[in-house]
Design an enzyme around this catalytic site. Structure first.
Site, mmCIF file in Angstrom:
data_model
loop_
_atom_site.group_PDB
_atom_site.id
_atom_site.type_symbol
_atom_site.label_atom_id
_atom_site.label_comp_id
_atom_site.label_asym_id
_atom_site.label_seq_id
_atom_site.Cartn_x
_atom_site.Cartn_y
_atom_site.Cartn_z
ATOM 1 C CG HIS A 194 45.842 40.915 49.228
ATOM 2 N ND1 HIS A 194 44.912 40.718 50.217
ATOM 3 C CD2 HIS A 194 45.139 41.219 48.099
ATOM 4 C CE1 HIS A 194 43.685 40.889 49.724
ATOM 5 N NE2 HIS A 194 43.797 41.194 48.449
ATOM 6 C CD GLU A 242 44.680 40.874 44.235
ATOM 7 O OE1 GLU A 242 44.964 39.985 45.050
ATOM 8 O OE2 GLU A 242 43.581 41.472 44.221
ATOM 9 C CG HIS A 247 41.209 37.340 42.837
ATOM 10 N ND1 HIS A 247 39.959 37.246 43.413
ATOM 11 C CD2 HIS A 247 41.609 38.625 43.056
ATOM 12 C CE1 HIS A 247 39.617 38.417 43.940
ATOM 13 N NE2 HIS A 247 40.623 39.263 43.744
#
Length: 319
Positions: free
Chosen positions: A174, A170, A92
């Site tokens: 992040h 992602e 993920h």
């Protein structure tokens, strides 16, 4: 004639090996400049007792690092060759939460490569514009990292849209909130998108620390549409890791499909093995009774949400 062909084949093989060695030796570097870190004390993120003076050598922002994995059963793009790997969970991401368990997102909009940002507006009202430039896949290709790209295309799989859109999401959401991935950490010889490729290398490295499928299978826990397992059975399977991760369940809390591994990091995220922690969010607030791990091809639709630090997959099944 046959002898001549064999000789030619041998020469071609030697040339190809030589070319690969040459290419490997001259690939542009993706690692940051850590010369300044040599003389600095290393401290675990979120555990330092003195102020950290260099945010490139120690994680100052985003010090609670989560390696997160999915157990998906379909991609929705199988006809286009976007397939799930067999016998393994998938990546993920690598999330940089704050030490108290809260998290920031899209911290540097100059490095926003997400074509469909979520959220599209930050809590302070700042809009996150959709990215319309070249795919992050081209960033990896520009650095000649075909090995990395092949691995990501195998183990970092999206659902419903392209893999590279997921990868872009992602990084943008992040990695830009982790101090050691700041562009300044790659100076003075920073190459455009070096930080992006380095982040993807790091995600893969940490993912490889946790073969979730194998750890569960070793305890007799394997995907099944009928067999159920107790929470104690699942947590006992993690005894070898020294910490209990967050277990995400859907289907009214009975289908295991998400695992988060929590860490504090010594030095930078990318260069040292992190220390694992028990989940700071408990185990699973929606877990109820016995738990199943579904076999492939049971879900025909899923919506991914993140709210209050918890990821839940709301799934509709056809048995």
């Amino acid at each position: 004639m046959v002898s001549s062909l064999l000789e030619i084949s041998s020469v071609v093989a030697i040339l190809l090996v030589a070319w690969e060695v040459h290419a490997t030796n001259y690939l542009p570097t993706t690692y940051p400049n850590i010369e300044a870190c040599v003389t600095l004390p290393l401290q675990y993120s979120c555990e330092n007792t003195t102020a950290l003076t260099n945010s490139c050598c120690n994680v100052v922002k985003g010090g609670l690092v989560l390696q997160t994995q999915y157990w998906d059963t379909y991609t929705g793009l199988e006809i286009y060759g976007q397939l799930l790997p067999s016998g393994t969970w998938t990546i993920h991401g690598l999330w940089s939460d704050n030490c108290d368990g809260s998290y920031d997102q899209y911290c540097d909009l100059t490095r926003q490569y997400d074509p469909d940002p979520s959220p599209s507006v930050l809590p302070d009202g700042t809009p996150v514009p959709p990215y319309t430039g070249p795919s992050v896949k081209t960033f990896i290709e520009d650095f000649g990292r075909w090995d990395l790209l092949k691995y990501m295309e195998t183990f970092w799989i999206n659902q419903g849209t392209s893999n590279e859109d997921f990868w872009a999401h992602e990084f943008s959401k992040h990695a830009t909130c982790t101090s050691t991935f700041d562009v300044a950490c790659y100076e003075p010889d920073y190459k455009e998108h070096q930080d992006v490729v380095n982040f993807y290398e790091t995600v893969v490295k940490v993912f490889q620390l946790y073969p979730t499928y194998n750890m569960l299978a070793a305890a007799g826990i394997v995907p099944s549409n009928g067999t159920t397992y107790t929470l104690a059975q699942i947590t006992n399977a993690y005894s070898q890791t020294g910490a209990i991760p967050y277990l995400g369940c859907s289907g009214n809390g009975v289908v295991l499909d998400e695992v988060w591994y929590f860490h504090h990091v010594l030095g930078t995220v990318r260069t040292r093995t992190p220390t694992q922690l028990d989940s700071v969010h408990g185990l699973q607030k929606t877990m109820t009774g016995a738990v199943r791990s579904l076999q492939d091809h049971q879900f025909h639709h899923a919506v991914k949400l993140r709210s209050g630090g918890i990821v839940v997959l709301w799934a509709y099944t056809h048995f």
